[in-house]
Design a protein around this motif. Structure first.
Motif, short mmCIF file in Angstrom:
data_model
loop_
_atom_site.label_atom_id
_atom_site.label_comp_id
_atom_site.label_asym_id
_atom_site.label_seq_id
_atom_site.Cartn_x
_atom_site.Cartn_y
_atom_site.Cartn_z
N VAL A 9 26.51 40.29 44.15
CA VAL A 9 27.57 40.27 45.15
C VAL A 9 28.24 41.64 45.15
CG1 VAL A 9 29.80 39.27 45.76
CG2 VAL A 9 27.98 37.79 44.94
N ASN A 10 28.34 42.24 46.32
CA ASN A 10 29.00 43.56 46.43
C ASN A 10 28.41 44.58 45.44
OD1 ASN A 10 30.72 42.55 48.44
ND2 ASN A 10 32.21 41.85 46.93
N ARG A 59 34.48 39.95 37.82
CA ARG A 59 33.93 41.26 37.43
C ARG A 59 34.67 41.82 36.22
NH1 ARG A 59 33.81 45.98 41.30
NH2 ARG A 59 33.02 44.46 42.81
N LEU A 74 39.01 43.83 44.88
CA LEU A 74 37.58 43.75 44.65
C LEU A 74 37.19 42.37 44.11
CD1 LEU A 74 36.81 47.26 43.10
CD2 LEU A 74 36.00 46.37 45.30
N ASP A 77 37.17 40.02 47.00
CA ASP A 77 35.96 40.20 47.81
C ASP A 77 34.72 39.65 47.11
OD1 ASP A 77 37.61 41.39 49.66
OD2 ASP A 77 37.01 43.44 49.17
N ASP A 78 34.70 39.74 45.77
CA ASP A 78 33.59 39.16 45.01
C ASP A 78 33.53 37.65 45.20
OD1 ASP A 78 32.97 41.68 44.03
OD2 ASP A 78 33.92 41.35 42.08
N GLY A 81 32.27 36.89 48.60
CA GLY A 81 30.83 37.15 48.59
C GLY A 81 30.05 36.06 47.87
#
Length: 339
Positions: A9-10, A59, A74, A77-78, A81
């Motif tokens: 992802v990303n 992450r 981030l 967004d993960d 995703g």
């Protein structure tokens, strides 16, 4: 049985644990700063009895990659995703502490994808006194650079995050740890005040609520998740008819010929239903009174006679008088946008 998987992802590998019946409603668990998917073990059995539970290593944590680039945005967004990668259109979302911040950022950015939201002793995005963290000795199950980056954001959060709490449409349960928690009481109160449909439950056991009182935490969360919002009932009814929301203002109709619908198209084509949250709530109540399996188009287009007894619900849901007809489905040509 708990299975561990990972997806890209990303540009990073994101690891997660999954358990529960494959056909259960999806529930996503986001842990606190420095914690991993296994942190949810005390409550997993209670939560995954009827739900498909996904517990994530964010992450910089656990088995997920440590890319060196870290921020709460981030992480948000993960998670979005991950939903895309797993094909999860709408989920219940539970977040503890920092995971709760990530959870409400997801609910702000993609309100149509969160059915219900649980924030466990999570701070409101308000400035706080900065206290430099001290690195523990030895090898860590997380990246220390991630801690430094995230702590800086929690100390001085983006003001837009506070304003964005008002964008959350999911019914929200805020679980507070009480006076022994380090999260200020006013932060908890600000979450409840700013999220439109929020309620507060206090379990006075400190910040680690689901670890210190797993049975009580699981009880209040499962009770909350057992209340299916009227809006979700309406959305599921729409999904049965091939209509799903793909952005804040766009819906996709898979019924041939497939097409992208604007909110205006949906309103005009499906009985002039205005897809505000209030109208969806009314549509959910409308659904509850229809014959089992009755297609949405049929009921709205025909002005199903079973709803003459409840004209107010009918008017709210369709914008028409009870028993009157509605026009054909309006469509705008095109392909579905990315979620």
């Amino acid at each position: 049985m708990i299975d561990r998987h990972s997806v890209t992802v990303n540009g990073i590998r994101l690891s997660y644990e999954v358990s529960g019946p494959p056909d259960g409603d999806p529930l996503l668990l986001l842990p606190a700063l420095g914690e991993r998917a296994g942190d949810w073990a005390p409550v997993r059995e209670a939560l995954d009895r009827e739900r498909r539970v996904y517990a994530v290593d964010l992450r910089g944590h656990g088995h997920s990659d440590r890319p060196g680039a870290y921020s709460l945005e981030l992480m948000r967004d993960d998670v979005i995703g991950l939903l895309d990668a797993l094909g999860l259109d709408r989920v219940d979302l539970v977040g503890h502490s920092m995971g709760g911040v990530v959870a409400h950022l997801v609910a702000q950015a993609r309100p149509w994808r969160v059915v219900r939201l649980v924030l466990e002793d999570a701070p409101a995005p308000l400035p706080r006194e900065a206290r430099p963290p001290v690195r523990p000795e030895g090898e860590l199950p997380y990246d220390w650079e991630m801690v430094l980056a995230v702590r800086a954001q929690l100390d001085r959060p983006d003001p837009a995050w506070l304003a964005g709490l008002g964008r959350i449409t999911a019914p929200t349960l805020v679980v507070a740890g009480g006076p022994t928690s380090h999260v200020p009481r006013e932060h908890i109160g600000e979450l409840v005040r700013r999220i439109p449909d929020a309620r507060l439950r206090t379990l006075p056991v400190g910040h680690l609520v689901h670890t210190a009182a797993p049975r009580a935490f699981a009880s209040v969360v499962t009770e909350f998740l057992g209340e299916l919002p009227d809006a979700e009932t309406a959305r599921r009814w729409l999904a049965e008819d091939g209509i799903t929301q793909t952005s804040e203002k766009t819906w996709y109709d898979a019924d041939p010929p497939a097409a992208t619908l604007t909110r205006a198209d949906v309103a005009e084509g499906l009985g002039c239903m205005a897809f505000t949250d209030g109208a969806l709530d009314a549509a959910g109540r409308l659904r509850a009174g229809t014959p089992h399996g009755a297609p949405l188009r049929t009921v709205l287009a025909a002005g199903h006679r079973d709803h003459r007894h409840d004209p107010e619900v009918w008017r709210a849901a369709t914008g028409t008088a009870a028993g009157t007809g509605a026009g054909a489905t309006g469509r705008s040509s095109g392909t579905p946008p990315a979620p």
